[in-house]
Design a protein around this motif. Structure first.
Motif, PDB file in Angstrom:
ATOM      1  N   ALA A 160       0.823  -1.212   0.000  1.00 16.92           N
ATOM      2  CA  ALA A 160       0.000   0.000   0.000  1.00 16.92           C
ATOM      3  C   ALA A 160       0.858   1.264   0.000  1.00 16.92           C
ATOM      4  CB  ALA A 160      -0.919  -0.010   1.214  1.00 16.92           C
ATOM      5  N   ASP A 161       2.115   1.162   0.454  1.00 22.29           N
ATOM      6  CA  ASP A 161       2.995   2.340   0.497  1.00 22.29           C
ATOM      7  C   ASP A 161       3.805   2.501  -0.792  1.00 22.29           C
ATOM      8  OD1 ASP A 161       2.137   2.802   3.074  1.00 22.29           O
ATOM      9  OD2 ASP A 161       3.763   1.602   3.960  1.00 22.29           O
ATOM     10  N   SER A 162       3.652   1.558  -1.707  1.00 25.11           N
ATOM     11  CA  SER A 162       4.436   1.605  -2.933  1.00 25.11           C
ATOM     12  C   SER A 162       3.892   2.673  -3.890  1.00 25.11           C
ATOM     13  CB  SER A 162       4.386   0.221  -3.582  1.00 25.11           C
ATOM     14  OG  SER A 162       4.387   0.317  -4.961  1.00 25.11           O
ATOM     15  N   LYS A 166       1.640  -0.512  -6.202  1.00 16.94           N
ATOM     16  CA  LYS A 166       0.471  -0.641  -5.331  1.00 16.94           C
ATOM     17  C   LYS A 166      -0.648  -1.432  -6.000  1.00 16.94           C
ATOM     18  CE  LYS A 166      -2.388   2.532  -2.687  1.00 16.94           C
ATOM     19  NZ  LYS A 166      -2.502   3.933  -2.294  1.00 16.94           N
ATOM     20  N   THR A 170      -2.537  -4.926  -4.802  1.00 19.82           N
ATOM     21  CA  THR A 170      -3.775  -4.715  -4.048  1.00 19.82           C
ATOM     22  C   THR A 170      -5.036  -4.885  -4.890  1.00 19.82           C
ATOM     23  OG1 THR A 170      -3.594  -2.352  -4.441  1.00 19.82           O
ATOM     24  CG2 THR A 170      -2.760  -3.164  -2.323  1.00 19.82           C
TER      25      THR A 170
END
Ligand SMILES: CC(C)(COP(=O)(O)OP(=O)(O)OC[C@H]1O[C@@H](n2cnc3c(N)ncnc32)[C@H](O)[C@@H]1OP(=O)(O)O)[C@@H](O)C(=O)NCCC(=O)NCCS
Length: 173
Positions: A160-162, A166, A170
Motif C-alpha cells: 500500500a505504500d508503494s 500498489k 492490491t
C-alpha cells in the motif's frame, strides 16, 4: 553542490576463462560460480560510484539464458543504473566471447542492490547518478519499480505504500 556521477564512472569489466573446477556435471560454468563473479563485479561498481565500503543488500534478479562451456571466455560488465539515498542498483551483463569465431553472446544478466556504509556499517548517502545512453535511461527509469518490488518481497515495505506497484499487489483484494 551534491556530487553527480555517470554510469560509465562505475563501469567494471571482468574477463575470465572457465576452468574445469568451476563447471557442473554438464561441463558448463556452475551457476554459483557465476553468481560469485557477478557479486564481485557489482560490488566494485558500487564502490566506484559511492566511493565507500559497500554491502550486498539484495539480489533482485538473475537469469541464466545460455550455458557457458568449459574453456569459454566470460566477460562481465557491471554499472550502477540508479542511485537512491544510500542504496544503488547495479546491472551486471554477462557475455560469452569467442575470439576464434568472432562472436559475443549475451548469456546472462543480474540486478543487484548495494548499500554504502560507514565504519560502523551504517548506511551513508551516496552521489546522484545521471544516466546518459538510451539503455542507461531505460534502466534508470525502471529501477524504482524494481526497488519497491524487492522491498515488498523482503517485507521491508507494505504494498500500500508503494508508488509504482500498489495496484499490482492490491487490485482485487
Ligand atoms: C543492507 C543493510 C546495510 C541495510 O541496513 P538497514 O539498517 O536496514 O538500513 P535501511 O533500512 O536504512 O536501508 C538502507 C537502504 O537499503 C535499501 N534496502 C535495504 N534492503 C533492501 C532490499 N532487500 N532491496 C532493496 N533495497 C533495500 C533501503 O531501501 C535503503 O535505501 P535508500 O536509503 O537508498 O532509500 C543491512 O541490512 C546489512 O548490513 N545487511 C547485511 C549485508 C551483508 O552482509 N551482505 C553480504 C551478504 S553475504
Amino acid at each position: 553542490m551534491a556530487k553527480i556521477k555517470t554510469p560509465s564512472e562505475s563501469l567494471t569489466i571482468m574477463t575470465n576463462i572457465v576452468l574445469p573446477n568451476e563447471t557442473n556435471s554438464l561441463r558448463n560454468l556452475f551457476g554459483g560460480e557465476l553468481l560469485a563473479k557477478m557479486d564481485r563485479a557489482a560490488s566494485i561498481s558500487a564502490a566506484r560510484h559511492s566511493e565507500r565500503r559497500v554491502v550486498t543488500a539484495s539480489v533482485n534478479h538473475v537469469s541464466f539464458n545460455e550455458p557457458i562451456p568449459e574453456g569459454g571466455i566470460v566477460v562481465l560488465e557491471s554499472k550502477v543504473t540508479r542511485a537512491f539515498s544510500t542504496s544503488m542498483e547495479i546491472y551486471v551483463d554477462v557475455w560469452l566471447d569467442d575470439p576464434v569465431n568472432q562472436t559475443k553472446v549475451h548469456t546472462n544478466e543480474g540486478i543487484y542492490t548495494f548499500v554504502a556504509v560507514d565504519a560502523d556499517n551504517k548506511p551513508v548517502p551516496i552521489p546522484e547518478l545521471r544516466p546518459e545512453t538510451e539503455e542507461e535511461i531505460e534502466r534508470h527509469k525502471a529501477a524504482l519499480r524494481r526497488k519497491e518490488l524487492s522491498l515488498i518481497l523482503s517485507g521491508r515495505m507494505k504494498a500500500a505504500d508503494s508508488v509504482e506497484l500498489k495496484k499490482l499487489f492490491t487490485e482485487g483484494t
